[in-house]
Design a protein around this motif. Structure first.
Motif, PDB file in Angstrom:
ATOM      1  N   UNK A 167       0.832  -1.208   0.000  1.00 14.55           N
ATOM      2  CA  UNK A 167       0.000   0.000   0.000  1.00 14.55           C
ATOM      3  C   UNK A 167       0.865   1.256   0.000  1.00 14.55           C
ATOM      4  N   UNK A 168       2.030   1.182   0.635  1.00 13.73           N
ATOM      5  CA  UNK A 168       2.847   2.373   0.856  1.00 13.73           C
ATOM      6  C   UNK A 168       3.307   3.041  -0.432  1.00 13.73           C
ATOM      7  N   UNK A 169       3.415   2.274  -1.511  1.00 10.10           N
ATOM      8  CA  UNK A 169       3.938   2.826  -2.770  1.00 10.10           C
ATOM      9  C   UNK A 169       2.820   3.199  -3.735  1.00 10.10           C
ATOM     10  N   UNK A 170       1.573   3.102  -3.279  1.00 11.89           N
ATOM     11  CA  UNK A 170       0.443   3.234  -4.195  1.00 11.89           C
ATOM     12  C   UNK A 170      -0.005   4.636  -4.510  1.00 11.89           C
ATOM     13  N   UNK A 171       0.642   5.643  -3.906  1.00 14.14           N
ATOM     14  CA  UNK A 171       0.181   7.009  -4.094  1.00 14.14           C
ATOM     15  C   UNK A 171       1.333   7.929  -4.449  1.00 14.14           C
ATOM     16  N   UNK A 223      -2.224  11.078  -7.165  1.00 15.61           N
ATOM     17  CA  UNK A 223      -2.669  10.146  -8.206  1.00 15.61           C
ATOM     18  C   UNK A 223      -2.197   8.728  -7.879  1.00 15.61           C
ATOM     19  N   UNK A 224      -2.935   7.705  -8.351  1.00 14.89           N
ATOM     20  CA  UNK A 224      -2.554   6.321  -8.044  1.00 14.89           C
ATOM     21  C   UNK A 224      -1.319   5.884  -8.825  1.00 14.89           C
ATOM     22  N   UNK A 225      -0.597   4.920  -8.262  1.00  7.59           N
ATOM     23  CA  UNK A 225       0.593   4.356  -8.902  1.00  7.59           C
ATOM     24  C   UNK A 225       0.417   2.842  -8.998  1.00  7.59           C
ATOM     25  N   UNK A 226      -0.467   2.378  -9.892  1.00 10.20           N
ATOM     26  CA  UNK A 226      -0.757   0.936  -9.961  1.00 10.20           C
ATOM     27  C   UNK A 226       0.452   0.085 -10.325  1.00 10.20           C
ATOM     28  N   UNK A 227       1.332   0.607 -11.181  1.00 10.19           N
ATOM     29  CA  UNK A 227       2.487  -0.193 -11.578  1.00 10.19           C
ATOM     30  C   UNK A 227       3.444  -0.374 -10.415  1.00 10.19           C
ATOM     31  N   UNK A 228       3.564   0.636  -9.567  1.00  9.06           N
ATOM     32  CA  UNK A 228       4.424   0.513  -8.387  1.00  9.06           C
ATOM     33  C   UNK A 228       3.867  -0.538  -7.436  1.00  9.06           C
TER      34      UNK A 228
END
Length: 235
Positions: free
Chosen positions: A179-183, A188-193
């Motif tokens: 979850x920590x890398x998702x924003x 904005x969302x970071x789905x690839x991360x």
């Protein structure tokens, strides 16, 4: 929202006037998308410095009050995903900032399914039940990453503020590290991360799915609350 004459007597008093311009701080762009058209909002991505800068910018651009809006972590064991909390005060870095009494009262009166509670603000995600319990023992009902810095900016500027949050993850549920890398910093969302993090920790997938469901429940509740208060946002 009820007409003015429907407010309890306790909801009357000095505060923002009808039609006052409100600046809204959110963590995620998905939260901002729920706000009525024409609302002046900014997404801070949970970054404390960015929260302060954006709150100051909204005030400089004419906002007469600030609202912290979005999802939150539950601290009170009685709260479940989708429960709506109107902040009575914000605890941040050893200080307690009181929300505007009239604005708070009108949000609670207008949103029949909301409840009042103290908001604990943090600069790092409260990711474990143990971390949440410590904040709960300090008197808070929910936790987020934007309300503290926003409340401090409002207090220093002599402006009123309010907090409207919906619970996502409940008190007894931890958050997977993915979850920590998702924003991103702009909210904005970071789905690839997130996918990259899951490749390294695939066992976190069930927990991540649970987070998604909880967050969805919170966003739906926020959307319902916005429909009630409308463009006034409780002012």
């Amino acid at each position: 929202m009820p007409s003015d004459h429907a407010f309890p007597e306790s909801c009357w008093g000095p505060g923002l006037g009808k039609g006052a311009r409100v600046g809204v701080i959110v963590g995620m762009t998905s939260e901002g998308a729920l706000l009525p058209a024409g609302t002046h909002w900014a997404a801070a991505g949970g970054v404390t410095k960015r929260v302060s800068e954006l709150a100051e910018k909204l005030l400089a651009e004419g906002a007469e009050g600030l609202l912290s809006f979005g999802i939150a972590g539950g601290l009170d064991p009685a709260l479940k995903p989708g429960d709506v909390v109107v902040g009575s005060a914000v605890q941040w870095e050893g200080e307690t900032y009181e929300a505007d009494g009239v604005w708070k009262c009108r949000l609670l009166s207008g949103i029949a399914f909301s409840r009042s509670g103290i908001v604990a603000a943090v600069s790092r995600i409260a990711a474990t039940p143990e971390a949440k319990r410590a904040l709960y023992e300090g008197g808070a009902s929910v936790v987020d990453m934007e309300s503290g810095a926003m409340a401090r900016v409002a207090a220093r500027a002599g402006k009123p503020f309010a907090v409207l949050r919906a619970v996502a993850d409940p008190a007894d549920r931890g958050l997977p590290k993915s979850v920590f890398v998702g924003l991103a910093p702009d909210g904005s969302p970071r789905p690839w991360a997130v996918m990259g993090a899951l490749l390294r920790r695939p066992w976190e997938l069930p927990g991540l799915i649970r987070v998604g469901l909880d967050s969805r429940a919170a966003l739906v509740a926020l959307g319902d609350a916005v429909k009630v208060v409308g463009p006034s946002l409780g002012v």
